[in-house]
Motif scaffolding. Structure first.
Motif, mmCIF file in Angstrom:
data_model
loop_
_atom_site.group_PDB
_atom_site.id
_atom_site.type_symbol
_atom_site.label_atom_id
_atom_site.label_comp_id
_atom_site.label_asym_id
_atom_site.label_seq_id
_atom_site.Cartn_x
_atom_site.Cartn_y
_atom_site.Cartn_z
ATOM 1 N N ASP A 130 0.816 -1.223 0.000
ATOM 2 C CA ASP A 130 0.000 0.000 0.000
ATOM 3 C C ASP A 130 0.848 1.271 0.000
ATOM 4 O OD1 ASP A 130 -2.446 -1.335 -0.045
ATOM 5 O OD2 ASP A 130 -2.447 -1.595 2.123
ATOM 6 N N GLY A 131 2.145 1.119 -0.220
ATOM 7 C CA GLY A 131 3.037 2.274 -0.255
ATOM 8 C C GLY A 131 3.311 2.893 1.094
ATOM 9 N N THR A 132 2.812 2.272 2.197
ATOM 10 C CA THR A 132 2.902 2.921 3.509
ATOM 11 C C THR A 132 3.509 2.057 4.604
ATOM 12 O OG1 THR A 132 0.678 2.184 4.116
ATOM 13 C CG2 THR A 132 0.861 4.325 3.000
ATOM 14 N N ASP A 133 3.705 0.770 4.359
ATOM 15 C CA ASP A 133 4.198 -0.135 5.397
ATOM 16 C C ASP A 133 5.602 0.284 5.842
ATOM 17 O OD1 ASP A 133 3.727 -3.301 6.386
ATOM 18 O OD2 ASP A 133 5.807 -2.625 6.297
ATOM 19 N N ILE A 134 5.743 0.720 7.092
ATOM 20 C CA ILE A 134 7.023 1.271 7.547
ATOM 21 C C ILE A 134 8.118 0.212 7.608
ATOM 22 C CG2 ILE A 134 6.069 3.236 8.810
ATOM 23 C CD1 ILE A 134 6.387 1.560 11.374
ATOM 24 N N PHE A 135 7.744 -1.041 7.840
ATOM 25 C CA PHE A 135 8.739 -2.120 7.873
ATOM 26 C C PHE A 135 9.314 -2.365 6.481
ATOM 27 C CE2 PHE A 135 5.768 -2.808 11.368
ATOM 28 C CZ PHE A 135 6.634 -2.899 12.447
ATOM 29 N N HIS A 136 8.461 -2.299 5.480
ATOM 30 C CA HIS A 136 8.924 -2.416 4.100
ATOM 31 C C HIS A 136 9.729 -1.183 3.693
ATOM 32 C CE1 HIS A 136 5.956 -5.684 2.460
ATOM 33 N NE2 HIS A 136 6.817 -6.147 3.329
ATOM 34 N N MET A 137 9.316 -0.027 4.140
ATOM 35 C CA MET A 137 10.050 1.197 3.818
ATOM 36 C C MET A 137 11.481 1.137 4.349
ATOM 37 S SD MET A 137 7.025 4.032 4.464
ATOM 38 C CE MET A 137 8.100 5.468 4.377
ATOM 39 N N VAL A 138 11.633 0.656 5.579
ATOM 40 C CA VAL A 138 12.963 0.519 6.184
ATOM 41 C C VAL A 138 13.815 -0.456 5.386
ATOM 42 C CG1 VAL A 138 14.239 -0.371 8.168
ATOM 43 C CG2 VAL A 138 12.287 1.110 8.534
ATOM 44 N N GLN A 139 13.273 -1.642 5.140
ATOM 45 C CA GLN A 139 14.029 -2.671 4.430
ATOM 46 C C GLN A 139 14.372 -2.234 3.011
ATOM 47 O OE1 GLN A 139 12.603 -6.930 5.353
ATOM 48 N NE2 GLN A 139 10.862 -5.649 5.931
ATOM 49 N N CYS A 140 13.431 -1.573 2.353
ATOM 50 C CA CYS A 140 13.658 -1.068 1.000
ATOM 51 C C CYS A 140 14.833 -0.093 0.980
ATOM 52 C CB CYS A 140 12.396 -0.386 0.478
ATOM 53 S SG CYS A 140 12.645 0.540 -1.056
ATOM 54 N N LEU A 141 14.814 0.870 1.886
ATOM 55 C CA LEU A 141 15.861 1.888 1.907
ATOM 56 C C LEU A 141 17.208 1.284 2.308
ATOM 57 C CD1 LEU A 141 15.535 4.730 1.003
ATOM 58 C CD2 LEU A 141 15.231 5.467 3.366
ATOM 59 N N GLN A 142 17.197 0.339 3.229
ATOM 60 C CA GLN A 142 18.436 -0.341 3.604
ATOM 61 C C GLN A 142 19.044 -1.049 2.395
ATOM 62 O OE1 GLN A 142 16.999 -2.867 6.807
ATOM 63 N NE2 GLN A 142 18.086 -1.661 8.341
ATOM 64 N N GLN A 143 18.218 -1.804 1.678
ATOM 65 C CA GLN A 143 18.690 -2.551 0.515
ATOM 66 C C GLN A 143 19.202 -1.619 -0.576
ATOM 67 O OE1 GLN A 143 15.835 -5.420 -0.994
ATOM 68 N NE2 GLN A 143 15.297 -6.117 1.062
ATOM 69 N N GLU A 144 18.429 -0.594 -0.878
ATOM 70 C CA GLU A 144 18.787 0.265 -2.003
ATOM 71 C C GLU A 144 19.924 1.225 -1.670
ATOM 72 O OE1 GLU A 144 15.689 1.900 -4.395
ATOM 73 O OE2 GLU A 144 14.410 0.137 -4.137
ATOM 74 N N ASN A 145 20.060 1.617 -0.411
ATOM 75 C CA ASN A 145 21.218 2.420 -0.024
ATOM 76 C C ASN A 145 22.502 1.615 -0.238
ATOM 77 O OD1 ASN A 145 19.901 4.784 0.665
ATOM 78 N ND2 ASN A 145 19.750 4.308 2.838
ATOM 79 N N ARG A 146 22.469 0.342 0.159
ATOM 80 C CA ARG A 146 23.637 -0.521 -0.050
ATOM 81 C C ARG A 146 23.885 -0.741 -1.540
ATOM 82 N NH1 ARG A 146 21.344 -3.585 4.350
ATOM 83 N NH2 ARG A 146 20.407 -5.003 2.842
ATOM 84 N N GLU A 147 22.811 -1.025 -2.265
ATOM 85 C CA GLU A 147 22.941 -1.310 -3.694
ATOM 86 C C GLU A 147 23.436 -0.089 -4.466
ATOM 87 O OE1 GLU A 147 20.190 -3.206 -7.308
ATOM 88 O OE2 GLU A 147 19.362 -2.970 -5.285
ATOM 89 N N SER A 148 22.962 1.091 -4.089
ATOM 90 C CA SER A 148 23.349 2.306 -4.819
ATOM 91 C C SER A 148 24.815 2.661 -4.620
ATOM 92 C CB SER A 148 22.474 3.488 -4.378
ATOM 93 O OG SER A 148 22.714 3.828 -3.023
ATOM 94 N N ILE A 149 25.390 2.242 -3.502
ATOM 95 C CA ILE A 149 26.805 2.500 -3.231
ATOM 96 C C ILE A 149 27.696 1.613 -4.103
ATOM 97 C CG2 ILE A 149 28.643 2.295 -1.491
ATOM 98 C CD1 ILE A 149 26.549 3.129 0.601
#
Length: 287
Positions: A130-149
Motif C-alpha cells: 500500500d506504499g505505507t508499510d514502515i517495515f517495508h520502507m525501512v528494508q527497502c531503503l536499507q537494501q537500495e542504499n547498499r545497492e546504490s553504493i
C-alpha cells in the motif's frame, strides 16, 4: 522489530540516503524492468509525520455499537483534527492487549505494532505494501542504499532508462483530459520496452513480471507527486496517512495516481526536483 523501532531506523536510513545515487539506480535498471522504490520512500520522508504507534483516543462506553459509531466519527475527521493515544500513554492493560492480542494497526500509518521482518521481508517484485508499510520502507531503503553504493554507472543503461521514461511521459502527455492512469497503462503495454520486460519475466520465471513493473512505475510517479491531483496530492507536498482513499472500492491502484486524469497533467515542480538534471527530460518541466 516494533513499529517505533522501525520509525527510528527509517529516519537514520533516510538521513544517510543519497538522492542522486538512488535516482541513477532507478533509471539504469528500468531497461530490464527492475523497479526500485527508494525514490518513493525519499518522497514520503520529505513530509513524513514522525510518530509513535497510535490508536484513536476515544473513551470506551461499554456499548459496542456506540463505540463503533464514535470510532467512525473520529475516522471521518481530517487527519490533523483526530485525537490519538500513543503507545507510551496507554495503560498497562491497553499495552498488553496490543502486544499479546490480535494484530492491531497503527491508525496513523496502518502498520502493525510488531513484525518479524525475517519471516516477512520486503520483496522488490511486489513493492511496499500500500506504499505505507514502515517495515517495508525501512528494508527497502536499507537494501537500495547498499545497492546504490556498489552500483556501477553505465552510460548505455542510463540512456536506455531515460528513453523509457521519455516514452512514458510522452504517452502521459498525449492522453485526453478525461483519461485516467489505467488508459495510460493500456497504451504503454504496446511499447517495445514493455515487450522486452515480458521476455525478462519469462527468463526468470515470474508471471506478470512486466505488468507489475509497469503499474509500480506509474504508482511511483504518483508518490513522487509528478502524477497527482490538487485534491489528492502526493507525499512530495503533504503527508499521506496509512489508510488513503481509492477512486472506487474495486480499484487496485494506489493513491494518489489512482485519481489522476489527463487534465491534471505533469507536476513540473516535482518533476524538476526528481529528474531536472537530465537534459533528455527537460521538456516535461521547462515548458
Amino acid at each position: 522489530m516494533t513499529h517505533n523501532e522501525a520509525i527510528e531506523l527509517l529516519l537514520k536510513e533516510y538521513t544517510s540516503s543519497d538522492k542522486k545515487r538512488l535516482t541513477e539506480l532507478f533509471i539504469q535498471t528500468l531497461p530490464i524492468g527492475q523497479i526500485h522504490f527508494g525514490l518513493q520512500v525519499l518522497s514520503k520522508m520529505r513530509t513524513y509525520y514522525v510518530h509513535s504507534y497510535s490508536l484513536y483516543d476515544i473513551p470506551k462506553t461499554g456499548d459496542f455499537y456506540k463505540d463503533e459509531r464514535l470510532w467512525i466519527k473520529e475516522n471521518k475527521k481530517p487527519f490533523s483534527e483526530r485525537k490519538y493515544l500513543t503507545f507510551e500513554n496507554m495503560t498497562v492493560e491497553q499495552q498488553r492487549e496490543i502486544m499479546d492480542g490480535p494484530t492491531r494497526y497503527c491508525l496513523i500509518c496502518s502498520s502493525p505494532f510488531e513484525k518479524d521482518i525475517e519471516k516477512y521481508p520486503f520483496n522488490p517484485l511486489y513493492g511496499i505494501v500500500d506504499g505505507t508499510d514502515i517495515f517495508h520502507m525501512v528494508q527497502c531503503l536499507q537494501q537500495e542504499n547498499r545497492e546504490s553504493i556498489s552500483f556501477v554507472y553505465n552510460d548505455k543503461q542510463q540512456k536506455e532508462g531515460l528513453s523509457i521514461l521519455e516514452e512514458v511521459f510522452e504517452t502521459i502527455a498525449s492522453v485526453q483530459e478525461s483519461d485516467g492512469i489505467r488508459y495510460v497503462y493500456k497504451l504503454l503495454k504496446k511499447k517495445d520496452f514493455f515487450k522486452h520486460w515480458k521476455i525478462e519475466g519469462k527468463c526468470i520465471g515470474v508471471k506478470f513480471y512486466a505488468e507489475l513493473a509497469l503499474q509500480h512505475l506509474l504508482e511511483i510517479m504518483g508518490y513522487l507527486s509528478i502524477l497527482h491531483t490538487e485534491k489528492y496530492r502526493g507525499s512530495f507536498y503533504e503527508f499521506n496517512e496509512g489508510c488513503t482513499p481509492r477512486s472506487s472500492r474495486s480499484s487496485d491502484w494506489n493513491y494518489p495516481v489512482d485519481f489522476w486524469r489527463g487534465k491534471n497533467g505533469i507536476d513540473k515542480i516535482a518533476f524538476k526536483y526528481w529528474f531536472g538534471e537530465y537534459d533528455e527530460l527537460d521538456k516535461y518541466w521547462k515548458n
